[in-house]
Write an enzyme that holds these catalytic residues in place. Structure first.
Site, PDB file in Angstrom:
ATOM      1  N   THR A 272      -3.375   3.780 -11.745  1.00 19.26           N
ATOM      2  CA  THR A 272      -3.920   3.192 -12.969  1.00 19.26           C
ATOM      3  C   THR A 272      -3.504   4.000 -14.197  1.00 19.26           C
ATOM      4  O   THR A 272      -3.298   5.219 -14.105  1.00 19.26           O
ATOM      5  CB  THR A 272      -5.464   3.166 -12.872  1.00 19.26           C
ATOM      6  OG1 THR A 272      -6.009   2.887 -14.157  1.00 19.26           O
ATOM      7  CG2 THR A 272      -6.048   4.486 -12.405  1.00 19.26           C
ATOM      8  N   ASP A 273      -3.443   3.322 -15.339  1.00 19.19           N
ATOM      9  CA  ASP A 273      -3.150   4.043 -16.592  1.00 19.19           C
ATOM     10  C   ASP A 273      -4.309   4.966 -16.989  1.00 19.19           C
ATOM     11  O   ASP A 273      -4.148   5.831 -17.848  1.00 19.19           O
ATOM     12  CB  ASP A 273      -2.830   3.068 -17.733  1.00 19.19           C
ATOM     13  CG  ASP A 273      -3.964   2.098 -18.056  1.00 19.19           C
ATOM     14  OD1 ASP A 273      -4.987   2.091 -17.340  1.00 19.19           O
ATOM     15  OD2 ASP A 273      -3.818   1.335 -19.036  1.00 19.19           O
ATOM     16  N   GLU A 274      -5.469   4.772 -16.337  1.00 18.79           N
ATOM     17  CA  GLU A 274      -6.632   5.598 -16.706  1.00 18.79           C
ATOM     18  C   GLU A 274      -6.419   7.075 -16.370  1.00 18.79           C
ATOM     19  O   GLU A 274      -7.135   7.935 -16.881  1.00 18.79           O
ATOM     20  CB  GLU A 274      -7.904   5.061 -16.043  1.00 18.79           C
ATOM     21  CG  GLU A 274      -8.208   3.648 -16.497  1.00 18.79           C
ATOM     22  CD  GLU A 274      -9.566   3.130 -16.062  1.00 18.79           C
ATOM     23  OE1 GLU A 274     -10.518   3.917 -15.978  1.00 18.79           O
ATOM     24  OE2 GLU A 274      -9.659   1.919 -15.799  1.00 18.79           O
TER      25      GLU A 274
ATOM     26  N   TYR B  18     -13.760   8.182 -11.521  1.00 17.19           N
ATOM     27  CA  TYR B  18     -12.778   7.222 -10.963  1.00 17.19           C
ATOM     28  C   TYR B  18     -11.358   7.661 -11.286  1.00 17.19           C
ATOM     29  O   TYR B  18     -10.519   7.831 -10.399  1.00 17.19           O
ATOM     30  CB  TYR B  18     -13.031   5.807 -11.504  1.00 17.19           C
ATOM     31  CG  TYR B  18     -11.860   4.865 -11.314  1.00 17.19           C
ATOM     32  CD1 TYR B  18     -11.470   4.462 -10.041  1.00 17.19           C
ATOM     33  CD2 TYR B  18     -11.117   4.398 -12.407  1.00 17.19           C
ATOM     34  CE1 TYR B  18     -10.370   3.613  -9.857  1.00 17.19           C
ATOM     35  CE2 TYR B  18     -10.030   3.546 -12.238  1.00 17.19           C
ATOM     36  CZ  TYR B  18      -9.661   3.161 -10.963  1.00 17.19           C
ATOM     37  OH  TYR B  18      -8.583   2.328 -10.781  1.00 17.19           O
TER      38      TYR B  18
ATOM     39  N   SER C 146     -10.247  10.809  -9.606  1.00 16.88           N
ATOM     40  CA  SER C 146      -9.912  10.643  -8.181  1.00 16.88           C
ATOM     41  C   SER C 146      -8.536   9.974  -8.038  1.00 16.88           C
ATOM     42  O   SER C 146      -7.767  10.314  -7.147  1.00 16.88           O
ATOM     43  CB  SER C 146     -10.997   9.840  -7.450  1.00 16.88           C
ATOM     44  OG  SER C 146     -10.987   8.490  -7.846  1.00 16.88           O
ATOM     45  N   LYS C 147      -8.222   9.036  -8.930  1.00 17.10           N
ATOM     46  CA  LYS C 147      -6.900   8.392  -8.856  1.00 17.10           C
ATOM     47  C   LYS C 147      -5.806   9.391  -9.235  1.00 17.10           C
ATOM     48  O   LYS C 147      -4.747   9.434  -8.608  1.00 17.10           O
ATOM     49  CB  LYS C 147      -6.841   7.162  -9.780  1.00 17.10           C
ATOM     50  CG  LYS C 147      -7.710   5.994  -9.361  1.00 17.10           C
ATOM     51  CD  LYS C 147      -7.327   5.366  -8.025  1.00 17.10           C
ATOM     52  CE  LYS C 147      -6.047   4.581  -8.058  1.00 17.10           C
ATOM     53  NZ  LYS C 147      -5.836   3.838  -6.772  1.00 17.10           N
TER      54      LYS C 147
ATOM     55  N   ASN D   4      -6.318  -5.314 -15.172  1.00 10.55           N
ATOM     56  CA  ASN D   4      -5.904  -6.610 -14.609  1.00 10.55           C
ATOM     57  C   ASN D   4      -6.983  -7.660 -14.805  1.00 10.55           C
ATOM     58  O   ASN D   4      -8.167  -7.332 -14.887  1.00 10.55           O
ATOM     59  CB  ASN D   4      -5.698  -6.485 -13.101  1.00 10.55           C
ATOM     60  CG  ASN D   4      -4.392  -5.825 -12.723  1.00 10.55           C
ATOM     61  OD1 ASN D   4      -3.754  -6.215 -11.759  1.00 10.55           O
ATOM     62  ND2 ASN D   4      -3.984  -4.807 -13.462  1.00 10.55           N
TER      63      ASN D   4
HETATM   64  N1  LIG Z   1      -8.448  -3.844 -11.280  1.00  5.49           N
HETATM   65  C1  LIG Z   1      -7.717  -3.241 -12.188  1.00  5.49           C
HETATM   66  O1  LIG Z   1      -7.751  -3.619 -13.368  1.00  5.49           O
HETATM   67  C2  LIG Z   1      -6.792  -2.120 -11.809  1.00  5.49           C
HETATM   68  C3  LIG Z   1      -5.917  -1.609 -12.772  1.00  5.49           C
HETATM   69  C4  LIG Z   1      -5.032  -0.592 -12.413  1.00  5.49           C
HETATM   70  C5  LIG Z   1      -5.020  -0.106 -11.121  1.00  5.49           C
HETATM   71  N2  LIG Z   1      -5.889  -0.597 -10.199  1.00  5.49           N
HETATM   72  C6  LIG Z   1      -5.831  -0.056  -8.832  1.00  5.49           C
HETATM   73  O2  LIG Z   1      -5.413  -1.119  -7.994  1.00  5.49           O
HETATM   74  C7  LIG Z   1      -6.024  -0.987  -6.704  1.00  5.49           C
HETATM   75  C8  LIG Z   1      -6.745  -2.268  -6.331  1.00  5.49           C
HETATM   76  O3  LIG Z   1      -7.721  -2.541  -7.340  1.00  5.49           O
HETATM   77  P1  LIG Z   1      -8.675  -3.821  -7.215  1.00  5.49           P
HETATM   78  O4  LIG Z   1      -9.164  -4.122  -8.567  1.00  5.49           O
HETATM   79  O5  LIG Z   1      -7.999  -4.860  -6.407  1.00  5.49           O
HETATM   80  O6  LIG Z   1      -9.866  -3.177  -6.364  1.00  5.49           O
HETATM   81  P2  LIG Z   1     -11.015  -3.901  -5.542  1.00  5.49           P
HETATM   82  O7  LIG Z   1     -12.212  -3.032  -5.717  1.00  5.49           O
HETATM   83  O8  LIG Z   1     -11.100  -5.347  -5.894  1.00  5.49           O
HETATM   84  O9  LIG Z   1     -10.525  -3.831  -4.028  1.00  5.49           O
HETATM   85  C9  LIG Z   1     -10.487  -2.635  -3.303  1.00  5.49           C
HETATM   86  C10 LIG Z   1     -10.350  -2.993  -1.830  1.00  5.49           C
HETATM   87  O10 LIG Z   1     -10.277  -1.765  -1.098  1.00  5.49           O
HETATM   88  C11 LIG Z   1     -11.111  -1.887   0.055  1.00  5.49           C
HETATM   89  N3  LIG Z   1     -11.566  -0.543   0.445  1.00  5.49           N
HETATM   90  C12 LIG Z   1     -12.406   0.278  -0.242  1.00  5.49           C
HETATM   91  N4  LIG Z   1     -12.616   1.413   0.447  1.00  5.49           N
HETATM   92  C13 LIG Z   1     -11.875   1.319   1.589  1.00  5.49           C
HETATM   93  C14 LIG Z   1     -11.663   2.183   2.708  1.00  5.49           C
HETATM   94  N5  LIG Z   1     -12.277   3.365   2.790  1.00  5.49           N
HETATM   95  N6  LIG Z   1     -10.822   1.772   3.683  1.00  5.49           N
HETATM   96  C15 LIG Z   1     -10.211   0.563   3.622  1.00  5.49           C
HETATM   97  N7  LIG Z   1     -10.384  -0.300   2.605  1.00  5.49           N
HETATM   98  C16 LIG Z   1     -11.211   0.071   1.596  1.00  5.49           C
HETATM   99  C17 LIG Z   1     -12.263  -2.776  -0.393  1.00  5.49           C
HETATM  100  O11 LIG Z   1     -12.922  -3.389   0.724  1.00  5.49           O
HETATM  101  C18 LIG Z   1     -11.539  -3.781  -1.281  1.00  5.49           C
HETATM  102  O12 LIG Z   1     -11.088  -4.889  -0.525  1.00  5.49           O
HETATM  103  C19 LIG Z   1      -6.944   0.222  -6.777  1.00  5.49           C
HETATM  104  O13 LIG Z   1      -6.285   1.316  -6.194  1.00  5.49           O
HETATM  105  C20 LIG Z   1      -7.143   0.448  -8.265  1.00  5.49           C
HETATM  106  O14 LIG Z   1      -7.348   1.802  -8.554  1.00  5.49           O
HETATM  107  C21 LIG Z   1      -6.771  -1.601 -10.508  1.00  5.49           C
END
Ligand SMILES: NC(=O)c1ccc[n+]([C@@H]2O[C@H](COP(=O)([O-])OP(=O)(O)OC[C@H]3O[C@@H](n4cnc5c(N)ncnc54)[C@H](O)[C@@H]3O)[C@@H](O)[C@H]2O)c1
Length: 324
Positions: A127-129, A154, A157-158, A184
Site C-alpha cells: 500500500t502507499d500508506e 496497519y 505492519s505492511k 481501491n
Molecule cells: N483496499 C485497499 O484500498 C488497498 C489499497 C492498497 C493495498 N491494499 C492491500 O491489498 C491487499 C488486499 O486488500 P483488500 O482490501 O482486498 O483486503 P480484505 O480485507 O478485503 O481481504 C483480505 C483477505 O485476507 C484474508 N485473510 C486475513 N487474514 C488471513 C490469514 N491469516 N490467512 C489467510 N487469509 C487471511 C481475509 O479472509 C480476506 O479474504 C492487502 O494486503 C492490503 O494491504 C489494499
C-alpha cells in the site's frame, strides 16, 4: 506444463477480483485461492467458478507455518500473489497485534515457503500508506524512492512485510516484486471502507461519519485497474523492483461523500463530522510513471467508476446486507 498460481486472500475484495481476472484471462492456469475466511473474506463472489477444474479453494491461515510448508512442497507453485492481510486502519488502532501476526509473520512464512520451493515469482501487494503522508502541495507525489514513514499500526505492519520481501530478494535471490497501491474502490468491498460504507449508510438514510474536517486527500483507484497492474507486474515486472499503482484521482473525503450523497439524490444533512482518526494521514498521491513505462494504462475515470460502483451496491443489497 500448466502454471500454478497461488493467490492468498482471494476471498477478500481485491484478491477476489484478481482471482476472477486470472480465471477469465488465463484458462490454462490453475488458480489456488488460499484464504482463512476472516470477517473480510467470503466466497459467494466465486460461485461462478466453483465447478471449474482449474479453480481450487484452500481454507488456511498464512501464519500456520507447518500447513503452508506442506502445501508448497506438494503443489510447487509457479507464482504467488500475496493479498491476504488485515487491511482496515481503524481495526489496527484498536487491535494492532493481529496485524503484526498476519501481515508480518504471515508474509515471512509465505516468503520462506516460496524460497524453499523455488517459486518463479512472488508478488507482494502492499500500500502507499507505507510512505506515510504528504502535505497538500499538489505537485508532490509518492515515488518508489519515497522514504518508508508509516503512521498507523496497519501501515507499519505492511512496511515491515515489504522489508521482509526485499530481504528475501537481497539475501536469497527470491524473484519478487512489491506493488504499492492507493485506495481501491469497486464491487464487493466490505462496507467498513469509506465508499461502500457511505453508499450503504446513504441508501438506508443513516448518518455518514466523516473524520475531522473531511479534507484528507486520497488517490482513488478502481479495483479492476489495480488488478490489471498486478497482472502486468506478475508477468513483466523486473525482479526485485517496486511499482507504485495509482490513477491520479485525488479527492478529499468530503468530496467523495458529498458526491455519493448527490448521486443517490439524498440530503447533505446525512453528513456527520466525528472526532478525527488517530494518526490520520493528510494526503496520499501516487506517481505511477514507473508502472506506466512497463505498459500499464488504467481504464476507469473516478466519475465513471464511482457511478458504476454505486449502481452495483444498489443492485446487490443482499451482498452487503449480510456483511453488516
Ligand atoms: N483496499 C485497499 O484500498 C488497498 C489499497 C492498497 C493495498 N491494499 C492491500 O491489498 C491487499 C488486499 O486488500 P483488500 O482490501 O482486498 O483486503 P480484505 O480485507 O478485503 O481481504 C483480505 C483477505 O485476507 C484474508 N485473510 C486475513 N487474514 C488471513 C490469514 N491469516 N490467512 C489467510 N487469509 C487471511 C481475509 O479472509 C480476506 O479474504 C492487502 O494486503 C492490503 O494491504 C489494499
Amino acid at each position: 506444463m500448466k502454471k500454478k498460481v497461488l493467490v492468498t486472500g482471494g476471498a477478500g475484495f481485491i484478491g477476489g477480483h484478481f482471482v476472477q481476472r486470472m480465471m477469465n484471462r488465463y484458462p490454462d492456469y490453475h488458480i489456488y485461492n488460499l484464504d482463512l475466511l476472516t470477517y473480510a473474506g467470503e466466497l459467494s463472489k466465486h460461485k461462478n467458478m466453483e465447478k471449474r477444474e482449474n479453480y481450487h479453494f484452500i481454507k488456511m491461515d498464512i501464519t500456520d507455518r507447518k500447513a503452508i510448508m506442506v502445501l508448497f512442497a506438494k503443489e510447487k507453485f509457479d507464482f504467488v500473489v500475496h493479498f491476504a492481510a488485515e487491511s482496515h486502519v481503524d481495526r489496527s488502532i484498536i487491535n494492532p497485534e493481529i496485524f503484526v501476526r498476519t501481515n508480518v509473520l504471515g508474509t515471512q512464512i509465505l516468503l520462506h515457503a516460496a524460497h524453499q520451493n523455488k517459486v518463479a515469482k512472488f508478488v507482494h501487494v502492499s500500500t502507499d500508506e507505507v510512505y506515510g503522508e504528504l502535505d497538500f502541495d499538489p505537485t508532490i507525489f509518492f515515488t518508489e524512492e519515497s522514504k518508508l514513514l508509516p503512521n498507523s499500526p496497519y501501515s507499519a505492519s505492511k512496511a515491515s512485510s515489504d522489508l521482509l520481501v526485499r530481504a528475501y530478494y537481497e539475501t536469497y535471490g527470491l524473484p519478487i516484486n512489491i506493488t504499492r497501491c492507493s485506495n481501491n474502490y469497486g464491487p464487493f468491498q466490505f462496507p467498513e471502507k469509506l465508499i461502500p460504507l457511505t453508499i450503504s449508510r446513504v441508501v438506508q438514510e443513516q448518518k455518514v461519519p466523516v473524520y475531522g474536517d473531511g479534507k484528507n486527500i486520497r488517490d482513488w483507484l478502481h479495483v479492476f485497474d489495480h488488478c490489471s497492474a498486478i497482472d502486468l507486474v506478475m508477468h513483466e515486472g523486473v525482479n526485485g523492483e517496486i511499482y507504485n499503482v495509482g490513477g491520479h484521482n485525488e479527492r478529499t473525503t468530503l468530496e467523495v461523500v458529498k458526491t455519493i450523497i448527490h448521486k443517490l439524490g439524498k440530503s447533505e444533512s446525512l453528513l456527520e463530522f466525528v472526532k478525527d482518526r488517530k494518526g490520520h494521514d493528510k494526503r496520499y498521491a501516487i506517481n505511477p510513471t514507473k508502472l506506466e513505462k512497463l505498459g500499464w494504462i488504467p481504464n476507469f475515470s473516478f466519475e465513471i467508476g464511482l457511478t458504476q460502483t454505486i449502481q452495483w451496491y444498489l443492485d446487490n443489497k443482499w451482498w452487503w446486507n449480510k456483511q453488516l
